[in-house]
Design an enzyme around this catalytic site. Structure first.
Site, PDB file in Angstrom:
ATOM      1  N   ALA A  80      48.485  65.047 -24.457  1.00 23.51           N
ATOM      2  CA  ALA A  80      48.190  66.109 -23.499  1.00 23.51           C
ATOM      3  C   ALA A  80      48.175  65.606 -22.063  1.00 23.51           C
ATOM      4  O   ALA A  80      48.620  66.292 -21.140  1.00 23.51           O
ATOM      5  CB  ALA A  80      46.844  66.750 -23.838  1.00 23.51           C
ATOM      6  N   GLU A  81      47.654  64.401 -21.870  1.00 23.68           N
ATOM      7  CA  GLU A  81      47.500  63.876 -20.516  1.00 23.68           C
ATOM      8  C   GLU A  81      48.809  63.352 -19.935  1.00 23.68           C
ATOM      9  O   GLU A  81      49.149  63.659 -18.790  1.00 23.68           O
ATOM     10  CB  GLU A  81      46.463  62.739 -20.511  1.00 23.68           C
TER      11      GLU A  81
END
Length: 232
Positions: free
Chosen positions: A131-132
């Site tokens: 996600a990051e």
């Protein structure tokens, strides 16, 4: 980590590989400007080199050949412009998080080791990395967050991370921080990941997931990725 997030080199091969990958979220564009400068960005903007303060990071070489990064446009050096936002944070993203390709085998040893040390599910660590940064170890954000788990320098320092651009150190620091958020919010993964994105203070103030579109999108998408990684 929003209240925490950066890109780097080797630029061309790395970014062009990412540009065609659905796993990375929105497309990373390579733009060559009239002055010879190059921009890599996944930020939606009609004016890539607009002066938007912290929204731009410049990568350039000084006269000694040292690669440097700055929030100010270099006056006498060729540079690349880096504008990178958390892959899972854009509320308007068109990525199908239920089907986007996973990074099933990258950094397995480092993730398993860090997850075991801090008693965190490795699938959750992997979901947060996805996600990051979409598993980009050189990710640098406009706000200064670094590496796979997008650690802010101050946070990395508190966690004892010497170099957040080293994958093993970054993962260990991120897993440590994630474990702290899970402990603070009694094992609630939604609240812990909301805190990872918006900060634990925001979660406490709102007594739950903050009403920020980015944070809510992030928590939902991390949850989907977590479920998918856990099923591997």
């Amino acid at each position: 980590m929003k209240y925490a997030h950066t890109f780097c080199s080797p630029l061309l091969a790395f970014f062009l590989a990412f540009a065609s990958s659905a796993a990375c979220g929105d497309t990373i564009k390579r733009i060559v400007h009239s002055d010879g400068s190059v921009e890599f960005s996944n930020v939606k903007s009609d004016s890539p080199l607009a002066s938007d303060g912290a929204a731009t990071v410049y990568r350039y070489q000084d006269k000694y050949g040292v690669v440097s990064y700055s929030g100010e446009r270099p006056a006498n050096a060729k540079f690349s412009v880096i504008r990178f936002h958390c892959f899972a944070c854009d509320p308007s993203s068109t990525v199908n998080w239920d089907t986007t390709p996973l990074f099933a085998s990258r950094y397995n040893e480092q993730i398993e080791t860090a997850a075991k040390e801090f008693n965190v599910d490795p699938a959750l660590v992997r979901a947060v990395i996805h996600a990051e940064s979409a598993f980009n170890p050189r990710a640098l954000s406009p706000k200064g967050a670094q590496g796979l788990m997008q650690l802010m320098p101050a946070t990395a320092n508190e966690l004892g991370v010497v170099n957040a651009m080293v994958a093993e150190d970054n993962i260990r620091g991120g897993a440590n921080y994630l474990a702290q958020m899970l402990a603070r919010f009694r094992g609630d993964t939604k609240l812990a990941t909301a805190a990872y994105n918006a900060g634990p203070g925001a979660v406490s103030r709102h007594n739950g997931i903050p009403p920020y579109a980015e944070t809510r999108a992030y928590v939902k998408r991390v949850g989907i990725l977590y479920r998918r990684y856990a099923a591997l």
